[in-house]
Design an enzyme around this catalytic site. Structure first.
Site, PDB file in Angstrom:
ATOM      1  CG  HIS A 164      62.417  -1.666 -10.564  1.00 16.42           C
ATOM      2  ND1 HIS A 164      61.662  -1.991  -9.957  1.00 16.42           N
ATOM      3  CD2 HIS A 164      61.439  -0.886 -11.737  1.00 16.42           C
ATOM      4  CE1 HIS A 164      60.267  -1.602 -10.588  1.00 16.42           C
ATOM      5  NE2 HIS A 164      60.427  -0.438 -11.102  1.00 16.42           N
ATOM      6  CB  CYS A 178      60.359  -0.117 -14.546  1.00 16.74           C
ATOM      7  SG  CYS A 178      61.139   2.165 -14.079  1.00 16.74           S
TER       8      CYS A 178
END
Length: 418
Positions: free
Chosen positions: A127, A141
């Site tokens: 992201h 992440c």
């Protein structure tokens, strides 16, 4: 027992389990995906790699990964998983700008091998990040500057491979990976061949316990379902193409398009098979995932069928023209229908009587076209016929052929005058 041997070998022999993490060197073998992402956790860098003989980096961007070092093992450990993963679809919902920017893609963590190993957790994304990047600042992440992720644009697509490692490098030659990739590509083709054969050999390609643990489904139920199909289906065809192979820490993933055809179903799907070594050095499927196919293989399948069927039609016509009864009848199924005659023996009696009186002297076929049929294939063509008495005709012939073993048998034959 076999899954224990598979896992023991993986844990003992693979550098993925070294204390300093997975440190692969990607090589330029011919089955490398055309484009992939590589995440170097040590240097906090994301590379876009392209396979252009050799493999090379076409883009390098800063990134940030999990706050804790090492491979992800359990939910909440703040680590970024190491292995070969694949992008999911773009997440279409509002995101917090500071933490996620305006773009996010899911990764398929835990993948089938992760599940076999008992790894937990979920929600690992690639992201953006609206605020300034700080090294090792996520909960697991992989984050890039929002503008950098946006600049990748159409370079990212669902199913794109993502290699996440402590350290990743690449080199221009194929190395030992090229040989292993070739083995795995052949394993995929053998797997498809044995599936098509509808025999017990198909199930030898799997590790039943690992397959179940991987979340790919209960293997006993999977096997029972397949065996039921094998018993009830007179034939099926399995074609694979666009095969790619990429290594994980102690496993390989093969990605490909698959065309499946039976009397009741025809479809193209994308598929990933996860492979691990056995104690004897062979390969077994331990997990699977479905994906979107790169292309519809149906047109390619029918081109292959066209090449296979045309010689059959030519040989059938030649046997008829030569009045070679045994060769001619070898093209027909036992219950074949030819006009008013039902069964190969009825066709034999009719042709014997006809050929004794007026033997064929000319049989030609032209304008051959092939179409799908629930029995197998329908073949339409223009037929010209002449016999020893001087009789001649020209008509439209339709043959319906069914797959039998490695060949084809005529199930129905129809003709109308032109």
């Amino acid at each position: 027992m076999r899954v224990l041997l598979v896992l023991i070998m993986a844990l003992c022999c693979c550098p993925a389990f070294a204390d300093d993490g997975w440190r692969p060197t990607l090589t330029s073998h011919q089955w490398v995906p055309e484009r992939l992402l590589a995440i170097d956790k040590d240097d906090q860098r994301l590379f876009v790699l392209q396979h252009e003989s050799p493999i090379k980096a076409v883009m390098e961007l800063p990134c940030t990964t999990g706050q804790a070092q090492g491979d992800k093992m359990v939910r909440g450990d703040l680590r970024t998983p190491e292995g070969t993963y694949f992008l999911g679809r773009r997440i279409q919902r509002p995101l917090g700008w500071d933490l996620y920017g305006n773009i996010a893609y899911s990764l398929n963590y835990p993948n089938p091998v992760d599940r076999i190993k008992g790894k937990t957790g979920s929600g690992i994304w690639l992201h953006g990040r609206g605020k300034a990047l700080t090294p090792r600042d996520t909960r697991g992440c992989i984050a890039l500057k929002a503008s950098d992720l946006e600049s990748l644009g159409s370079d990212l697509y669902p199913g794109m491979p993502v290699v996440v490692a402590e350290d990743v490098s690449w080199k221009p030659d194929s190395g030992t990976e090229g040989k292993l990739a070739a083995e795995l590509v052949q394993e995929v083709r053998n797997w498809a061949r044995d599936w098509e054969s509808r025999s017990g050999k198909f199930f030898v390609h799997f590790d039943p316990v690992a397959f179940t643990l991987s979340g790919s489904g209960d293997f006993a139920a999977y096997k029972s379902h397949k065996e039921s199909i094998f018993r009830s289906t007179p034939w099926l065809h399995v074609m694979v193409d666009n095969v790619r192979a990429i290594a994980g820490p102690d496993y390989w993933v093969t990605c490909f398009d698959q065309f499946y055809r039976s009397p009741s179903l025809a479809q193209t799907v994308g598929k990933r098979l996860y492979w691990m070594r056995t104690a004897k050095g062979g390969w077994v499927v331990v997990g699977r995932e479905y994906t979107r196919p790169q292309q519809d293989l149906a047109p390619q399948y029918f081109k292959v069928m066209d090449k296979r069927i045309r010689p059959v039609i030519r040989k059938w016509a030649a046997a008829w023209q030569d009045a070679d009864m045994e060769s001619y009848l070898s093209f027909y199924g036992t219950d074949a229908v030819q006009g008013d005659y039902r069964g190969a023996e009825a066709i034999r009696e009719y042709k014997n009587a006809l050929w004794e009186e007026k033997a064929p002297v000319k049989v030609t076929v032209d304008d051959v076209k092939i179409f799908p049929d629930s029995k197998g294939l329908r073949v339409d063509f223009v037929q010209e016929y002449e016999d020893a008495s001087g009789y001649a005709d020209r008509g439209h012939k339709t043959l319906v052929l069914a797959p039998v073993g490695d060949g084809w048998k005529i199930e129905r034959e129809e003709w109308r005058r032109l």
